[in-house]
Enzyme design. Structure first.
Site, PDB file in Angstrom:
ATOM      1  N   GLY A  28      15.431  17.730  16.775  1.00 43.53           N
ATOM      2  CA  GLY A  28      16.240  16.206  16.731  1.00 43.53           C
ATOM      3  C   GLY A  28      16.785  15.824  18.040  1.00 43.53           C
ATOM      4  O   GLY A  28      16.850  14.797  18.428  1.00 43.53           O
ATOM      5  N   THR A  29      17.906  16.647  18.343  1.00 43.14           N
ATOM      6  CA  THR A  29      18.812  16.351  19.340  1.00 43.14           C
ATOM      7  C   THR A  29      18.026  16.067  20.754  1.00 43.14           C
ATOM      8  O   THR A  29      18.187  15.200  21.384  1.00 43.14           O
ATOM      9  CB  THR A  29      19.797  17.624  19.453  1.00 43.14           C
TER      10      THR A  29
ATOM     11  N   CYS B 278      27.470  18.378  12.367  1.00 42.89           N
ATOM     12  CA  CYS B 278      27.930  18.792  13.824  1.00 42.89           C
ATOM     13  C   CYS B 278      29.647  18.357  13.892  1.00 42.89           C
ATOM     14  O   CYS B 278      30.161  18.895  14.642  1.00 42.89           O
ATOM     15  CB  CYS B 278      27.085  17.743  14.814  1.00 42.89           C
TER      16      CYS B 278
HETATM   17  C1  LIG Z   1      19.916  11.652  11.958  1.00 40.37           C
HETATM   18  C2  LIG Z   1      19.948  12.819  12.693  1.00 40.37           C
HETATM   19  N1  LIG Z   1      19.488  12.731  14.026  1.00 40.37           N
HETATM   20  C3  LIG Z   1      19.253  14.004  14.908  1.00 40.37           C
HETATM   21  C4  LIG Z   1      19.916  15.165  14.290  1.00 40.37           C
HETATM   22  C5  LIG Z   1      19.862  16.362  15.128  1.00 40.37           C
HETATM   23  O1  LIG Z   1      18.851  17.123  14.692  1.00 40.37           O
HETATM   24  P1  LIG Z   1      18.739  18.816  15.133  1.00 40.37           P
HETATM   25  O2  LIG Z   1      19.848  19.407  14.284  1.00 40.37           O
HETATM   26  O3  LIG Z   1      17.418  19.075  14.930  1.00 40.37           O
HETATM   27  O4  LIG Z   1      18.976  18.876  16.665  1.00 40.37           O
HETATM   28  C6  LIG Z   1      20.332  15.150  13.157  1.00 40.37           C
HETATM   29  C7  LIG Z   1      20.491  16.534  12.232  1.00 40.37           C
HETATM   30  O5  LIG Z   1      21.715  16.574  11.759  1.00 40.37           O
HETATM   31  C8  LIG Z   1      20.253  14.175  12.238  1.00 40.37           C
HETATM   32  O6  LIG Z   1      20.666  14.013  10.679  1.00 40.37           O
END
Ligand SMILES: Cc1ncc(COP(=O)(O)O)c(C=O)c1O
Length: 383
Positions: free
Chosen positions: A71-72, A326
């Site tokens: 997601g990041t 995070c």
């Molecule tokens: C809304 C949202 N966006 C982005 C992310 C980041 O995803 P990833 O952990 O796959 O980098 C998260 C993860 O907690 C999330 O909840």
């Protein structure tokens, strides 16, 4: 000690069927999809198949699916890639105050280091972005709007189709971080968001960690943020992580089309937890009863702090979160709570319960019963 997992918005366990399907890609199918020999071509065929099958779930063109590390990265690629493409022509960007840090910090970076002007839209006390405020923030210089589909801390589900319509009418690109909605909300097609770019990550719906995807509506071609080889049609350099990609595909087929978070099962559990929490003095529920994910319940606690609350819950074997994973362990009050107008001392006393497919009524009863005692204990520690 018993263990109760109420932290499904942080991550979910890899499903055994998904794991089983990934295994050949951790052993015999080991080729590099860019190699021209038969071992490489075997991997290439699987990569192409995975992209085709994700495109079938999303109902889009295979070329509109870009595989990422999660997601990041999907958010970073969408935001940096599009802003840099528009630089010099459209220097105004819009997002909201309640985005995940993978979005917010990207915008802050563009503002501080790359000369963009960013508007951060406020939210209501229920954590909702008002489409009217988006409309009035648009200027002729606006190039990109990014507003999340569902908030990870409160579960607030935004009127994304309204935002995308406003953006389309103004010829402004629209991105949505839909990471929390996949597997939780009904899914028909990637076009339901009306967005030009949609971020997805597999570990939120029982797929593997380190695996994500970005929908990029063709013919949009954001600037790459990783450069090197010409992978992913020049949009994301780096040898493809085939086990992770295959896992994302299988999890999408199994758990997105029919959401793995079965609202008929999970909603009554959350309602029961809400009722029990509501009866405890000093608790303020921060998740709206109407516009929210079926599995999420956020609350703040008077005269307490997140770290002590998490520690007390964990001592009882209860896994919850103080907001986004995070920032767990950080003393910073939740930026989402602050944006909703929660006083700073309470914004730093957040408990987010997020339930999923393996939770039971008995677990909810246990947590609900223990909560009063635990909160009293934390409040006493602070005295
Ligand atoms: C809304 C949202 N966006 C982005 C992310 C980041 O995803 P990833 O952990 O796959 O980098 C998260 C993860 O907690 C999330 O909840």
């Amino acid at each position: 000690m018993r263990s109760i997992y109420f932290d499904y918005n942080a991550t979910t366990r890899l499903d055994s069927r998904v794991q089983g399907e990934m295994e050949p890609f951790l052993s015999e199918i080991h080729g590099n999809p860019s190699s021209v020999h038969h071992i490489g071509r075997r991997a290439r065929a699987s990569l192409d198949e995975a992209r085709d099958r994700v495109a079938v779930v999303w109902k889009c063109k295979p070329s509109e699916v870009v595989f990422t590390s999660g997601g990041t990265e999907s958010n970073n690629l969408a935001i940096f890639g599009t802003a840099r493409l528009l630089k010099g022509k459209k220097n105004h960007l819009i997002t909201s105050q309640i985005e995940h840090h993978a979005v917010l910090h990207a915008f802050e970076y563009l503002e501080k280091k790359e000369g963009f002007h960013v508007t951060y839209l406020p939210v209501s006390p229920e954590g909702m972005v008002d489409p009217v405020s988006l409309k009035s923030a648009l200027t002729p210089a606006t190039g990109l709007v990014s507003i999340m589909t569902a908030n990870n801390e409160t579960g607030a589900v935004q009127p994304v189709a309204d935002f995308s319509k406003i953006c389309r009418e103004a010829s402004v690109l629209f991105h949505t971080d839909a990471v929390q909605s996949f597997g939780k909300l009904p899914f028909d097609s990637i076009h339901q968001f009306g967005a030009d770019l949609v971020s997805v990550c597999a570990h939120k719906f029982h797929g593997p960690k380190g695996s994500g995807a970005l929908f990029i509506r063709s013919p949009l071609l954001p600037e790459p943020i990783l450069v090197g080889g010409g992978h992913e049609n020049e949009r994301r350099a780096g040898t493809e992580n085939l086990p992770a990609i295959w896992g994302l595909m299988v999890a999408s087929e199994l758990f997105v089309r029919t959401p793995v978070f079965d609202s008929a099962r999970v909603e009554p559990l959350v309602a029961q937890l809400r009722e029990m929490a509501q009866s405890i003095p000093g608790i303020h529920i921060r998740t709206s009863e109407t516009h929210s994910l079926p599995n999420t319940l956020a609350m703040t606690v008077e005269k307490a702090d997140s770290i002590s609350l998490m520690a007390a819950l964990d001592l009882e074997g209860i896994c919850a979160s103080s907001g986004s994973a995070c920032s767990a362990g950080s003393l910073e009050p939740s930026h989402v709570m602050k944006a909703m107008g929660v006083p700073p001392e309470e914004a730093n006393a957040l408990i987010r319960f997020s339930l999923g497919r393996d939770n039971t009524e008995e677990e909810v009863e246990y947590v609900g019963k223990r909560l009063l005692q635990l909160i009293k204990q934390v409040q006493a520690w602070g005295k």
